[in-house]
Scaffold this motif. Structure first.
Motif, mmCIF file in Angstrom:
data_model
loop_
_atom_site.group_PDB
_atom_site.id
_atom_site.type_symbol
_atom_site.label_atom_id
_atom_site.label_comp_id
_atom_site.label_asym_id
_atom_site.label_seq_id
_atom_site.Cartn_x
_atom_site.Cartn_y
_atom_site.Cartn_z
ATOM 1 N N ALA A 496 0.873 -1.185 0.000
ATOM 2 C CA ALA A 496 0.000 0.000 0.000
ATOM 3 C C ALA A 496 0.907 1.231 0.000
ATOM 4 N N VAL A 497 0.764 2.051 -1.045
ATOM 5 C CA VAL A 497 1.642 3.217 -1.185
ATOM 6 C C VAL A 497 0.859 4.466 -0.769
ATOM 7 N N VAL A 498 1.449 5.241 0.126
ATOM 8 C CA VAL A 498 0.787 6.458 0.623
ATOM 9 C C VAL A 498 1.771 7.634 0.612
ATOM 10 N N SER A 499 1.223 8.821 0.824
ATOM 11 C CA SER A 499 2.086 10.002 0.884
ATOM 12 C C SER A 499 2.584 10.198 2.307
ATOM 13 N N MET A 500 3.768 10.807 2.424
ATOM 14 C CA MET A 500 4.231 11.261 3.739
ATOM 15 C C MET A 500 4.671 12.712 3.569
ATOM 16 N N PRO A 501 4.465 13.526 4.602
ATOM 17 C CA PRO A 501 4.771 14.946 4.452
ATOM 18 C C PRO A 501 6.265 15.181 4.255
ATOM 19 N N ASP A 502 6.596 16.213 3.454
ATOM 20 C CA ASP A 502 7.989 16.542 3.201
ATOM 21 C C ASP A 502 8.107 18.063 3.076
ATOM 22 N N PRO A 503 9.068 18.653 3.775
ATOM 23 C CA PRO A 503 9.138 20.120 3.777
ATOM 24 C C PRO A 503 9.494 20.703 2.411
ATOM 25 N N TYR A 504 10.146 19.947 1.570
ATOM 26 C CA TYR A 504 10.597 20.479 0.289
ATOM 27 C C TYR A 504 9.624 20.115 -0.829
ATOM 28 N N LEU A 505 9.317 18.814 -0.956
ATOM 29 C CA LEU A 505 8.444 18.380 -2.054
ATOM 30 C C LEU A 505 6.959 18.464 -1.696
ATOM 31 N N GLY A 506 6.650 18.753 -0.448
ATOM 32 C CA GLY A 506 5.249 18.724 -0.029
ATOM 33 C C GLY A 506 4.876 17.318 0.402
ATOM 34 N N GLU A 507 5.077 16.373 -0.516
ATOM 35 C CA GLU A 507 4.814 14.968 -0.194
ATOM 36 C C GLU A 507 5.905 14.110 -0.803
ATOM 37 N N ARG A 508 6.199 13.009 -0.144
ATOM 38 C CA ARG A 508 6.990 11.947 -0.742
ATOM 39 C C ARG A 508 6.211 10.652 -0.623
#
Ligand code: AMP
Ligand code: DBH
Length: 577
Positions: A496-508
């Motif tokens: 299951a692929v989900v987003s995780m917050p990232d300060p530069y890309l917004g999401e990874r």
């Protein structure tokens, strides 16, 4: 997973070729969902669809601005093509492609970096009535193979080597598995086993007839949320209307100089207002080989760039570089820059507020989609709207609905699903009846998958996403596509692929994996799974940024994988910044 749908066979295509001109308009694209007649009539009557085609647009610009520079390509020896030159080259390329068997209705996958040949090839295809399929330089064998087989592509145009990657090898690999692919053309001196693009143009006869303004001009790619990317058919009429609207809202004219810093084939730098909008306005397109400040800033100064478009992570990079370089000699003077468009992913209000003081230009947020609808903040909007909203639609006839889970309309201020219909939004993906039933309402509204709220001024604020997609700084990753690749690994039971917050890309991206019981003793390392995905021939941005192993997935009330819980779990595990 939904099975990929079938491309029309070559026999179907050639029987269409034999159809009369009258029939051809309707039969040309069996895979194309036309606008209903009453809507088409309304869009024509309103003056949105004016019967223009890309081929004629370039011809008219060449007549009006023949000696003005249209395209600046600083790579190599540095080329500057006038409108007359681009027009002539497109004619000669069209004649050469026709002579090599590329005809009306054929699909040609175009995968080029930001080089002048992109425009020569694309306008030649437009004139023939062949359909460019706009691949991105980041795509690899799996994506390109899919575009070629799904569209039954007759041609594939690549660079020799760009950014350290050899596209000739990719082409050979793809060609071996794509029986319909007759012609591989390579821009550059050494085409390897293929044909050199510069050997194609000739003075032979051009196309016998012009494509219809209502016919499909090209296939754009959807960021998507399904197993394989879907293709978006856009017509001359509808796309040129979106260009005209964009040119107006971004105040482009003959004196505008647009820096194409993002990959030229992407819908944003192509049309919002992008290079095609700039050519529509009679302005100048400067191709930027890389979007980093070290490459872009000196070009902005040298070419007097007035407008450009960036995704949020790049805008942040530019802001930091400009702040750091302020006053230092040789850093590149950005005085000519009047407008910076930012879109593709949510731009934070904090970053947005820095644009005017740091870069000295007006920010224009753009929230668009290759399927159609494009929203812009207006250049004269109050600063608060410019920095906190993603704009409002181009057209008075863009119908926007914000609805709840049962498709009931919500009042302004409430967050819900964005549905849209209008004079430049598709009514269906190309050759995908199964997907279309899910992606469009019965009355033709496109389900964008975006969660938005509308302000009293009619501006939209993007609040999130309902579609199963990760927006990695503007690069869209369909969770299902990556899950399918992970599932092919012998140790993987479920993914299951989900987003995780990232300060530069917004999401990874974070891939949660349940291993098969017989692999739990000696689990594969995260890096092995990443390598596995990469080796399956996927664009690098789709390789999971992180892999987490779990014994089982959290479930929703009815037993589906709860991605909401997985997103919360990974966000909680990350260090707070
Ligand atoms: P695509 O369908 O690949 O063309 O991607 C379009 C999607 O990108 C939209 O549906 C949004 O999810 C996202 N997007 C584009 N621009 C913005 C923006 N300014 N803010 C937030 N999301 C955006
Ligand atoms: O993300 C997009 O696809 C996008 C963003 C801004 C787009 O298609 C556009 C403008 O036209």
């Amino acid at each position: 997973m939904t099975a990929p749908e079938q491309a029309p066979t070559r026999e179907q295509v050639s029987s269409r070729e034999r159809a009369s001109t009258q029939e051809r308009t309707s039969l040309q694209e069996p895979a194309f969902t036309p606008y209903p007649t009453e809507f088409a009539a309304r869009y024509r009557a309103a003056g949105y669809w004016r019967g223009e085609t890309f081929g004629r647009m370039l011809r008219e610009r060449a007549a009006a601005h023949g000696e003005r520079v249209a395209i600046v390509d600083p790579a190599g020896e540095g080329r500057r093509w006038t409108y007359a030159e681009l027009d002539r080259r497109a004619d000669r390329m069209a004649a050469g492609l026709l002579a090599r068997g590329i005809g009306r209705g054929d699909r040609v996958v175009v995968q080029l970096p930001n080089v002048a040949e992109f425009f020569e090839v694309v306008f030649a295809l437009f004139r023939i009535g062949a359909l460019p399929v706009f691949a991105l330089p980041a795509h690899r064998a799996t994506e390109i193979g899919h575009f070629c087989s799904f569209t039954g592509a007759a041609g594939y145009v690549v660079a020799a080597v760009d950014n350290g990657f050899d596209y000739r090898e990719l082409a050979s690999r793809v060609q071996a598995e794509s029986p319909a692919l007759r012609l591989v053309l390579v821009a550059g001196d050494d085409p390897g086993e293929h044909l050199r693009l510069s050997d194609v143009p000739c003075d032979g006869p051009g196309p016998a007839e012009e494509p219809e303004p209502g016919s499909v001009a090209f296939l754009q790619l959807s960021g998507g949320s399904t197993g394989v990317p879907k293709l978006i058919p856009r017509t001359h009429d509808d796309y040129i209307y979106s260009l005209r609207g964009s040119v107006d809202l971004c105040a482009l004219d003959e004196d505008s100089v647009y820096l194409c810093a993002l990959p030229a084939a992407h819908n944003f730098p192509l049309s919002s207002p992008g290079s095609l909008g700039t050519l529509y306005a009679g302005g100048r397109v400067v191709l930027c080989p890389r979007p980093n400040p070290e490459t872009a800033f000196p070009l902005i100064e040298r070419e007097g760039v007035t407008i450009t478009g960036l995704v949020p992570p790049l805008a942040l990079l530019w802001l930091d570089a400009a702040e750091r370089d302020a006053g230092s000699p040789g850093a590149g003077d950005l005085d000519s820059l009047e407008v910076l468009l930012v879109g593709g992913a949510k731009f934070s209000a904090e970053a947005a507020r820095r644009v005017r003081p740091v870069l000295g230009c007006t920010l224009q947020q753009v929230f668009g989609m290759a399927e159609g609808l494009v929203n812009y903040t207006r250049l004269d909007d109050p600063e608060e709207l410019i920095t906190t909203t993603q704009g409002r639609p181009i057209s008075p006839d863009d119908e926007v609905r914000v609805v709840d889970d049962q498709d009931r309309d919500l009042p302004d201020g409430a967050t819900g699903h964005l549905l849209t219909r209008g004079p430049y939004t598709i009514r269906g993906y190309w050759n995908a009846p199964g997907h279309n039933a899910n992606s469009f309402t019965a009355d033709g509204f496109y389900r964008t998958g975006d969660l938005v709220r509308r302000t009293p001024t009619g501006h939209l604020v993007v609040e999130g996403r309902a579609k199963d997609q990760i927006n990695r700084g503007g690069e869209k990753v369909a969770a299902e596509e990556i899950e399918n690749h992970l599932l092919a690994h012998p140790a993987v039971h479920d993914a299951a692929v989900v987003s995780m917050p990232d300060p530069y890309l917004g999401e990874r991206t974070c891939a949660y994996v349940v291993l098969r019981t017989d692999h739990r003793e000696q689990p594969p390392k995260s890096i092995e799974l990443k390598r596995f995905v990469r080796q399956r021939g996927l664009a690098e941005y789709k390789v999971p940024d992180r892999v987490e192993f779990v014994d089982a997935f959290p479930a929703t009330g009815i037993g589906k994988v709860s991605k909401k819980d997985l997103r919360a779990a990974i966000a909680a595990a990350l260090p707070t910044h």
